[in-house]
Design an enzyme around this catalytic site. Structure first.
Site, PDB file in Angstrom:
ATOM      1  CG  HIS A   2      44.211  -3.053  52.402  1.00 15.40           C
ATOM      2  ND1 HIS A   2      44.260  -2.986  51.040  1.00 15.40           N
ATOM      3  CD2 HIS A   2      44.389  -4.369  52.722  1.00 15.40           C
ATOM      4  CE1 HIS A   2      44.450  -4.202  50.548  1.00 15.40           C
ATOM      5  NE2 HIS A   2      44.534  -5.063  51.543  1.00 15.40           N
ATOM      6  CG  ASP A  47      44.587  -0.866  48.584  1.00 13.01           C
ATOM      7  OD1 ASP A  47      43.526  -1.363  49.027  1.00 13.01           O
ATOM      8  OD2 ASP A  47      45.501  -0.476  49.323  1.00 13.01           O
ATOM      9  CG  HIS A  48      40.644  -5.831  48.024  1.00 14.91           C
ATOM     10  ND1 HIS A  48      41.806  -6.166  48.668  1.00 14.91           N
ATOM     11  CD2 HIS A  48      39.640  -6.178  48.868  1.00 14.91           C
ATOM     12  CE1 HIS A  48      41.504  -6.686  49.846  1.00 14.91           C
ATOM     13  NE2 HIS A  48      40.200  -6.710  50.001  1.00 14.91           N
TER      14      HIS A  48
HETATM   15  O1  LIG Z   1      44.609  -7.776  51.203  1.00 16.30           O
HETATM   16  C1  LIG Z   1      44.182  -8.513  52.069  1.00 16.30           C
HETATM   17  O2  LIG Z   1      42.905  -8.345  52.494  1.00 16.30           O
HETATM   18  C2  LIG Z   1      42.217  -9.405  53.150  1.00 16.30           C
HETATM   19  C3  LIG Z   1      40.996  -8.759  53.795  1.00 16.30           C
HETATM   20  O3  LIG Z   1      40.198  -8.194  52.810  1.00 16.30           O
HETATM   21  P1  LIG Z   1      38.639  -8.013  53.017  1.00 16.30           P
HETATM   22  O4  LIG Z   1      38.165  -7.364  51.779  1.00 16.30           O
HETATM   23  O5  LIG Z   1      38.078  -9.385  53.227  1.00 16.30           O
HETATM   24  O6  LIG Z   1      38.470  -7.172  54.247  1.00 16.30           O
HETATM   25  C4  LIG Z   1      43.083 -10.097  54.166  1.00 16.30           C
HETATM   26  O7  LIG Z   1      42.415 -11.232  54.673  1.00 16.30           O
HETATM   27  C5  LIG Z   1      44.378 -10.547  53.513  1.00 16.30           C
HETATM   28  O8  LIG Z   1      45.246 -11.086  54.505  1.00 16.30           O
HETATM   29  C6  LIG Z   1      45.069  -9.382  52.833  1.00 16.30           C
HETATM   30  O9  LIG Z   1      46.143  -9.880  52.041  1.00 16.30           O
END
Ligand SMILES: O=C1O[C@H](COP(=O)(O)O)[C@@H](O)[C@H](O)[C@H]1O
Ligand code: NDP
Length: 495
Positions: free
Chosen positions: A245, A182-183
């Site tokens: 997230h 989960d980045h």
């Molecule tokens: O996991 C995801 O995250 C992105 C947004 O990530 P961020 O680090 O740029 O805030 C999102 O655009 C994407 O739809 C989703 O799959």
């Protein structure tokens, strides 16, 4: 001083967008810092035919695209550790070739049998790959070596499919060998939540329903679906952002203090918090969650006219909701969350809104003073990292009135440049075997059980879409959701 780690990485989907854009540049950062040096090798796989040289050139290009000098000696030394193997993950016979390549590289680079299997491809293949890795002997049998499986999102599309996937993975890997990415958990300021809470008496002593009125979590995106519509239209904002997230951020905000700062203790507290999250019945799900889909503006088509989106799509590109915990710490203090695409700006923040003083002694009958504002602690996650604390202070003049002022801490631009990218941190954690910033199965399963109830209700009703203007903060329903409780979003347009 960096500790060098020894491992063979096998990237399934090694020619895909994520691998080139995020994973290889992150590995290079670890190489530059000395966490990877002589004892590592990478096998990239996909179905296309390619030799090692062409693959290395593609890796060098990916580093150049991410701002590194493609012709430097360091880049060329790094890319010499990369090998390519054409491989169809659905063909069991192909795994024996991979096994041979892995064993050869293990000897050549003295990797001591350590293996990291990174599944950077469509989730329908995760179960098959895990099964074949075991049945075809790809997993190291050296008793001192590690075998770690890294899984990209999405982890299922509801509780049942997630459970099925987890059962499939569990046949080959134990829970502590599985790293579910989960980045957001790799972001600096999300990791800072624990430091803020458990490193400050001032904060943690007030971190409960006696002093906090509500907490707001906003993950706002300025762009639309871009080229990912075929994935996104089958997912929607609830599955794409809330289940993973947002639920992870909320659990870090809501959990009790862990016994120690270890992955086992932290995960145990997050799970306990999620167990106290109220799973809504039909009526409460319908009132406490709202959805939206963006309309058109100027040349910008509405969501239904984006490439690869059906014209009658009912997929939500916006979600706002209220979460309630039934426990001693949080009973009566709601967590409001919202996320969406094509909103006013790209940012992530958490606003912790404290209760106003029980008695406002400055509001005596003849006083002209405006009522005391609530104290608000804001955690800025992105694009700028920092905190802000809004307090009430005396105005700097001869009379006596109060005004809200802010104590701000923003990480400066130079320091921000040194902040590791989420994927770099997370790959480093995988190398170290630290599961703190990955989602455990119990967390994932409680999150799905919560989200499934909302999805169930939404699937029964035809939404009135589109219902919000691009570059706004979502549909009117998101305002009504919070105003109904006599509260307002702290972040509003133009504040
Ligand atoms: O996991 C995801 O995250 C992105 C947004 O990530 P961020 O680090 O740029 O805030 C999102 O655009 C994407 O739809 C989703 O799959
Ligand atoms: N891209 C991103 O920004 C993000 C991606 N993710 C997740 O990461 C994963 C990968 O995404 P992404 O890189 O964008 O996907 P891509 O479609 O760009 O890449 C898919 C990769 O899988 C390979 N592949 C497909 N079918 C097979 C097969 N049968 N056997 C072997 N290889 C195969 C493809 O190569 P070939 O077709 O030549 O075989 C390609 O290398 C997904 O789970 C996605 O949800 C998560 C967050 C962000």
């Amino acid at each position: 001083m960096a500790t060098e780690r020894k491992a063979l990485f096998l990237f399934f989907g090694g020619t895909g967008d994520l691998a080139y854009r995020k994973l290889y540049p992150s590995l290079f950062n670890l190489y530059q810092k000395g966490n990877l040096r002589s004892h590592f090798a990478v096998i990239g796989t996909s179905r296309q035919a390619m030799d090692d040289d062409k693959f290395r050139a593609a890796v060098r290009k990916s580093l150049a695209d991410s701002g590194n000098r493609a012709d430097s000696k360091e880049v060329s030394d790094f890319s010499s550790h990369f090998y390519y193997q054409a491989h169809d993950v659905t063909n069991t016979a192909h795994y024996s070739v991979l096994k041979e390549a892995a064993e050869k590289l293990d000897k050549k680079y003295k990797l001591e049998g350590n293996r990291i299997f990174y599944l950077s491809m469509a989730p329908q293949f995760f179960g098959t790959i895990a099964q074949d890795l075991k049945s075809q002997g790809l997993m190291s049998t050296n008793k001192d070596a590690f075998n770690r499986l890294v899984i990209e999102k999405p982890f299922g599309r509801d509780y049942d499919s997630a459970k099925q996937l987890n059962d499939a993975l569990s046949k080959s890997f134990d829970e502590e060998q599985i790293f579910r990415i989960d980045h957001y958990l790799g972001k600096e300021m999300i990791q800072n939540i624990e430091a803020l809470r458990f490193g400050n008496t001032l904060v943690e002593s007030l971190w409960n329903n006696r002093y906090i009125d509500n907490i707001q979590v906003t993950l706002s995106e300025k762009l639309g679906v871009e080229e990912r519509a075929s994935y996104y239209d089958n997912s929607g904002a609830l599955r794409d952002m809330v289940q993973n997230h947002i639920m992870q951020i909320v659990s870090l905000l809501a959990m009790e203090q862990p016994v120690a700062f270890t992955d086992t203790d932290i995960r145990a507290e997050k799970v306990k918090a999620l167990r106290s999250l109220r799973v809504y019945n039909v009526a409460d799900a319908a009132t406490n969650f709202v959805r939206g889909q963006y309309g058109s503006i100027n040349d910008q088509p509405d969501y239904r006219h984006e490439d690869n989106v059906p014209e009658d799509s009912t997929t939500e590109t916006f979600v706002a909701g209220k979460l309630l915990f039934d426990n001693y710490r949080w009973s009566g203090t709601p967590f409001y969350v919202r996320t969406g695409k094509m909103l006013a700006d790209k940012f992530t923040r958490v606003d912790v809104v404290f209760k106003r003083p029980l008695v406002d002694i400055f509001a005596f009958p003849q006083s002209q003073n405006t009522p005391l504002a609530a104290n608000v602690l804001t955690i800025f996650v992105e694009p700028h990292a920092g905190f802000s604390l809004q307090l009430n202070a005396k105005t700097n003049d001869a009379g006596f009135s109060t005004e809200p002022i802010k104590l701000d801490y923003l990480v400066d631009a130079e320091k921000s440049k040194e902040t590791p990218e989420p994927y770099e941190r997370l790959l480093h954690d995988v190398l170290k075997g630290d599961g703190t910033n990955f989602s455990s199965w119990p967390e994932v399963s409680y999150a799905w059980k919560f989200v499934d109830q909302i999805r169930r209700v939404w699937d029964l009703q035809e939404p009135q879409f589109p219902n919000y203007t691009p570059h706004s903060m979502g549909p009117a329903a998101a305002e009504e959701l919070i105003q109904r409780d006599h509260r307002e979003w702290i972040y509003r347009l133009n504040n």
